[in-house]
Design a protein around this motif. Structure first.
Motif, PDB file in Angstrom:
ATOM      1  N   TYR A  38       0.694  -1.217   0.115  1.00  0.00           N
ATOM      2  CA  TYR A  38      -0.133   0.081  -0.128  1.00  0.00           C
ATOM      3  C   TYR A  38       0.890   1.074   0.087  1.00  0.00           C
ATOM      4  O   TYR A  38       0.475   2.244  -0.448  1.00  0.00           O
ATOM      5  CB  TYR A  38      -0.768   0.218   1.106  1.00  0.00           C
ATOM      6  N   HIS A 159      -6.905   7.666  -5.798  1.00  0.00           N
ATOM      7  CA  HIS A 159      -5.394   7.351  -5.876  1.00  0.00           C
ATOM      8  C   HIS A 159      -5.223   6.036  -6.223  1.00  0.00           C
ATOM      9  O   HIS A 159      -4.466   5.575  -7.141  1.00  0.00           O
ATOM     10  CB  HIS A 159      -4.905   7.578  -4.479  1.00  0.00           C
ATOM     11  N   HIS A 163      -3.155   4.132  -9.411  1.00  0.00           N
ATOM     12  CA  HIS A 163      -2.445   3.007  -9.738  1.00  0.00           C
ATOM     13  C   HIS A 163      -2.721   2.146 -10.936  1.00  0.00           C
ATOM     14  O   HIS A 163      -1.848   1.423 -11.633  1.00  0.00           O
ATOM     15  CB  HIS A 163      -2.062   2.399  -8.445  1.00  0.00           C
ATOM     16  N   GLU A 195       3.890   7.202  -6.724  1.00  0.00           N
ATOM     17  CA  GLU A 195       2.900   7.414  -5.521  1.00  0.00           C
ATOM     18  C   GLU A 195       2.523   8.751  -5.850  1.00  0.00           C
ATOM     19  O   GLU A 195       1.306   9.179  -5.715  1.00  0.00           O
ATOM     20  CB  GLU A 195       3.491   7.378  -4.120  1.00  0.00           C
ATOM     21  N   HIS A 258       5.440   7.503   0.384  1.00  0.00           N
ATOM     22  CA  HIS A 258       4.451   8.132  -0.301  1.00  0.00           C
ATOM     23  C   HIS A 258       4.780   9.625  -0.592  1.00  0.00           C
ATOM     24  O   HIS A 258       4.126  10.248  -1.191  1.00  0.00           O
ATOM     25  CB  HIS A 258       3.018   8.208   0.284  1.00  0.00           C
TER      26      HIS A 258
HETATM   27 ZN   LIG Z   1      -0.366   4.264  -3.621  1.00  0.00          ZN
END
Ligand SMILES: [Zn+2]
Length: 288
Positions: A38, A159, A163, A195, A258
């Protein structure tokens, strides 16, 4: 935040599925692997064959709370928004957008990236092109941050879809390959760029939603810079807290890949203001 009317047909409800033996050996490690995923670290890591933990999963009836029903609708509406935004962008480039499925789960879920526990928060699995979320993640956002959680909830989905877009565009493969050759420090830098690009792509969702629904009412969360910041911070803070909790406080700050919340907001705004994929080239940017 004003949501769109359309609900996506790509939401798969796997809540209420129980795995025998899901509490067995190795779950802690798997949780860590997925938390790492994640946070953008090596998403292809699979620490344990899902089969070992998940023989004969059984799905019982799942009764959602009023708050969960609300979150489910939000997730579905935002996913529909992203389908519209990315569908348009892809078709204007002569391509077809492959819509991702979004899986709702409770407690634990089996994905092509391994078994995931709710504690990992929402994630995208490049192996099966699916977004996964246990809505309990949202309870925490809501109870801890109140109203801004509304925007944060939507952003989280946009978000993860970001990805997915990176995967479709071949960006994820390229970064994966580059990272496998790089030092740990360099690998983290690449991950931060990946990210931040997903954040910028999330901004494109907001741009498109804003346009297709006309001028949003004054005071709308998505339009207020402060709220964007608050929403992004809330989402990141929860992720970080959970990461700390899951790891027993062991994780070092370097592994938080991130980007700073300031950088995240900046890239989100880029996508939000321009609506252009080209504006999200975090990989060529000299400064993040
Ligand atoms: Zn992410």
């Amino acid at each position: 935040m004003r949501l769109g009317d359309r609900q996506s047909s790509n939401v798969e409800d796997r809540r209420g599925v129980r795995f025998r033996g899901a509490g067995g050996i190795g779950i802690g490690t798997i949780v860590l692997a997925l938390v790492a995923m994640y946070f953008g670290q090596d998403p292809t890591v699979v620490l344990q064959n899902a089969q070992q933990n998940a023989d004969e999963p059984q799905q019982g009836p799942y009764r959602e709370s009023a708050a969960e029903a609300e979150s489910r609708k939000l997730v579905s509406a935002v996913l529909a928004d992203t389908e519209e935004a990315w569908g348009q962008i892809f078709s204007s480039n002569g391509r077809t957008y492959e819509q991702p499925k979004l899986v709702l789960f409770s407690g634990a879920v089996e994905s092509a990236c391994g078994m995931a526990q709710a504690a990992v928060g929402p994630f995208y699995c490049p192996g099966d092109h699916q977004v996964y979320i246990d809505l309990s993640f949202y309870d925490e956002l809501r109870s801890r941050f109140g109203a801004p959680g509304d925007f944060a909830q939507a952003y989280v989905i946009a978000h993860e879809v970001g990805h997915h877009v990176q995967t479709l565009l071949g960006i994820s493969d390229k970064t994966q390959a580059a990272r496998s050759r790089a030092s740990q420090v360099e690998s983290n830098r690449i991950s931060v760029r990946q990210e931040l690009q997903a954040d910028c792509f999330a901004g494109i969702w907001a741009h498109n939603a804003n346009q297709s629904r006309g001028v949003l009412p004054t005071g709308d969360l998505a339009l207020e810079a402060g709220d964007i910041e608050e929403g992004l911070n809330a989402a990141s803070a929860i992720g970080d807290d959970r990461l700390q909790k899951q790891s027993g406080g062991y994780v070092s700050p370097e592994s938080f890949t991130h980007g700073s919340s300031e950088q995240r907001v900046r890239w989100f705004k880029r996508g939000f203001e321009s609506g252009l994929v080209e504006s999200c080239d975090t990989f060529s940017a000299r400064e993040l």
